[in-house]
Design an enzyme around this catalytic site. Structure first.
Site, PDB file in Angstrom:
ATOM      1  CD  GLU A   1       5.555  -2.968  -9.027  1.00 39.31           C
ATOM      2  OE1 GLU A   1       6.763  -2.711  -8.952  1.00 39.31           O
ATOM      3  OE2 GLU A   1       5.079  -4.085  -8.755  1.00 39.31           O
TER       4      GLU A   1
ATOM      5  N   GLY B   1       0.805  -1.211   0.000  1.00 34.17           N
ATOM      6  CA  GLY B   1       0.000   0.000   0.000  1.00 34.17           C
ATOM      7  C   GLY B   1       0.841   1.264   0.000  1.00 34.17           C
TER       8      GLY B   1
ATOM      9  CB  THR C   1       3.017   6.289 -15.453  1.00 36.56           C
ATOM     10  OG1 THR C   1       3.869   7.425 -15.212  1.00 36.56           O
ATOM     11  CG2 THR C   1       1.760   6.404 -14.597  1.00 36.56           C
TER      12      THR C   1
ATOM     13  CB  SER D   1       3.100  10.043 -10.551  1.00 41.61           C
ATOM     14  OG  SER D   1       2.550   9.241 -11.581  1.00 41.61           O
TER      15      SER D   1
ATOM     16  NE  ARG E   1      -9.049 -15.774 -41.666  1.00 43.19           N
ATOM     17  CZ  ARG E   1     -10.359 -15.775 -41.871  1.00 43.19           C
ATOM     18  NH1 ARG E   1     -11.051 -16.887 -41.697  1.00 43.19           N
ATOM     19  NH2 ARG E   1     -10.969 -14.667 -42.242  1.00 43.19           N
TER      20      ARG E   1
ATOM     21  CB  ILE F   1      -4.290  -1.936  -2.648  1.00 42.22           C
ATOM     22  CG1 ILE F   1      -4.076  -0.511  -2.095  1.00 42.22           C
ATOM     23  CG2 ILE F   1      -3.335  -2.936  -1.998  1.00 42.22           C
ATOM     24  CD1 ILE F   1      -2.763   0.150  -2.499  1.00 42.22           C
ATOM     25  CB  THR F   2      -2.360  -5.511  -6.905  1.00 40.35           C
ATOM     26  OG1 THR F   2      -2.132  -4.390  -7.774  1.00 40.35           O
ATOM     27  CG2 THR F   2      -2.575  -6.752  -7.743  1.00 40.35           C
TER      28      THR F   2
END
Length: 385
Positions: A369, A127, A371, A135, A273, A161-162
């Site tokens: 993490e 966090g 930009t 940033s 294809r 927060i991941t």
């Protein structure tokens, strides 16, 4: 390690890749589309990764981990991301959350929090960012006020927060020294999901990585014992940025994994294809696209692997290489996945094929993490020092 060895993975690394790929293709890949469609946590992936010790391979052996080096950890993340970017955030975020503890915590704190993660009993999130401090991390307002008994009371929030809500533990940065200079006023703490006064916001509705929950952390008079302080008071932001030097490399690994998955699928598709009486792969324009995709992907992979080697050694130029690896690999992932959608034509734009998911998933690697614009600022500062 010699300069030559920087560019060669060992037999152990390649054996690891083979083992992880086997697990991913059998146990994780088949659920990736459903995980994305239903925006649900990839519980199948967590079980598969935990059963094979791939969920947090970076944790040292003295804390019940397997002690994988930084490159081996990147290979695990890369291979998981090749089939499911959401699932790759299990090992990636376990490293992100625990890295401040590994770098700066007391041995007592390490003994308390690292073994449960290593054993697969808990996950660990991180966090740092806030609604108005993305940033500009030094602009955070979340506060931790020390109490007479030595504990701290947290008030404020953290954003984006991941794996929030799924993780048991959280490394949280908060202002402890309001009168100290900007950047020297933040400290790091371990917060547990069960702590009173700690709750979560609603899951964000996202473009990609839908299987990895992204939520706010909310602190309302959340009391934290004083022994949960990670490192020195006032050194939290420095620790946070040092952590990112190491973990940006893993986001680079995630990016090249996503790109590899898109390239692999595209190669199979254009060979099958047929248009104008021959395989699409036989058209020179398509071949040039494939060559550019593979060339840029391999360049990104080499940069990530070199950065991983520098992370393992703690080289002085890791800050530059970590930022460069993350930035370049993320840009390549976005380009390769976009080209993959183009190669599939109308089919590429549908959910019947995985490349549209990979394109959506790739975008976040340019954002979180730090930009890619911030990565360029970091690199330029290192060059101009």
């Amino acid at each position: 390690m010699s300069d030559v060895e920087l560019f060669r993975t060992t037999e152990d690394h390649e054996a690891l890749r083979e083992a992880v790929r086997e697990v991913c293709e059998a146990k994780i890949g088949p659920h990736a589309a459903a995980v994305d469609e239903q925006s649900r946590f990839p519980s199948e992936a967590l079980r598969a990764l935990t059963a094979t010790d791939f969920h947090a391979p970076h944790i040292p052996e003295e804390y019940d981990g397997v002690g994988a080096d930084a490159l081996a950890t990147c290979i695990v993340i890369e291979e998981v991301a090749r089939v499911c970017a959401s699932s790759s955030l299990i090992p990636a975020v376990n490293k992100l959350g625990t890295m401040p503890v590994i770098l700066a915590a007391s041995d007592e704190l390490k003994q308390r929090y690292l073994p449960p993660v290593a054993r697969g009993e808990a996950m660990f999130s991180y966090g740092l960012s806030e609604a108005n401090a993305g940033s500009d991390t030094a602009g955070m307002t979340c506060k931790a006020v020390e109490q007479p008994d030595g504990s701290f009371v947290l008030n404020g929030q953290k954003s984006w927060i991941t794996n929030a809500g799924e993780s048991e533990f959280y490394t949280v940065m908060a202002v402890t020294e309001p009168d100290a200079p900007r950047g020297r006023n933040v400290s790091a703490f371990v917060v547990e999901r069960s702590d009173e006064g700690f709750t979560f916001g609603a899951p964000e509705k996202k473009m990609g990585i839908k299987g990895s929950p992204t939520r706010e952390l909310l602190f309302d008079d959340c009391r934290i014992p004083g022994d949960r302080l990670v490192g020195e008071r006032g050194e939290g932001l420095r620790l946070a940025l040092h952590t990112l030097d190491h973990t940006r490399v893993t986001i680079g690994a995630q990016a090249i994994g996503i790109a590899q998955g898109a390239l692999d699928f595209s190669l199979g598709y254009v060979k099958e294809r047929r248009q104008f009486g021959k395989a699409v792969a036989d058209f020179q324009g398509v071949q040039f696209m494939l060559a550019d995709m593979a060339m840029k992907l391999e360049a990104a992979r080499q940069l990530v692997y070199v950065a991983a080697a520098k992370s393992e050694r703690g080289d002085a130029d890791l800050t530059f290489f970590g930022a460069a690896a993350k930035c370049y690999a993320a840009d390549v992932a976005m380009e390769v996945t976009t080209d993959a959608v183009q190669l599939l034509g109308g089919y590429g734009y549908t959910k019947d094929f995985p490349v549209e998911r990979m394109m959506r998933d790739a975008k976040i690697t340019q954002i979180y993490e730090g930009t890619n614009q911030i990565q360029r600022v970091v690199m330029a500062r290192q060059l101009l020092r």
